[in-house]
Design a protein around this motif. Structure first.
Motif: not given
Length: 127
Positions: A17-30, A108-115
């Motif tokens: 969908n080209g939704d960068i915000e949704c892509v980024m929401a899946l990646y953990a901060e680190n 990490d399925l316990a995180l909101n941003n699991p990747i």
């Protein structure tokens, strides 16, 4: 907590969908991304965002999963590894090209941003 398959589906949908915000929401901060179309290891959200923004600028970008290749391994109650093969498609000089790639995610399925780790590399030609 979502399943690894649901996270993969959400990632595919966001990329397609080209939704960068949704892509980024899946990646953990680190998170660490070893991307398909770069020779650099991306280890912060700014670098990961730049990569997906550049990729998203490609004409007719899409990624399709080879569903029969997906394997999920539970490492602990909240950590899972998921791997398989997908096919990137986008136009280069108005010609639609396909790039088969193998991928792995550590989630990490316990995180909101699991990747927490994502590796993707083009499948080399065999001898």
């Amino acid at each position: 907590m979502k399943t690894p398959e649901e996270i993969l589906k959400a990632w595919l949908q966001a990329v397609n969908n080209g939704d960068i915000e949704c892509v980024m929401a899946l990646y953990a901060e680190n998170a660490v991304l070893i991307p398909t179309f770069s020779n650099r290891l991306l280890n912060d959200t700014g670098k990961i965002r730049n990569y997906f923004e550049s990729l998203n600028a490609r004409e007719e970008l899409s990624v399709a999963l080879h569903e029969k290749t997906v394997t999920v391994q539970a490492i602990s109650t909240s950590i899972s590894a998921l791997c398989g093969i997908y096919c990137w498609r986008f136009a280069v000089e108005h010609e639609l090209l396909s790039f088969e790639a193998r991928f792995s995610f550590v989630l990490d399925l316990a995180l909101n941003n699991p990747i927490i780790q994502h590796h993707s590399s083009q499948i080399p030609r065999t001898l």
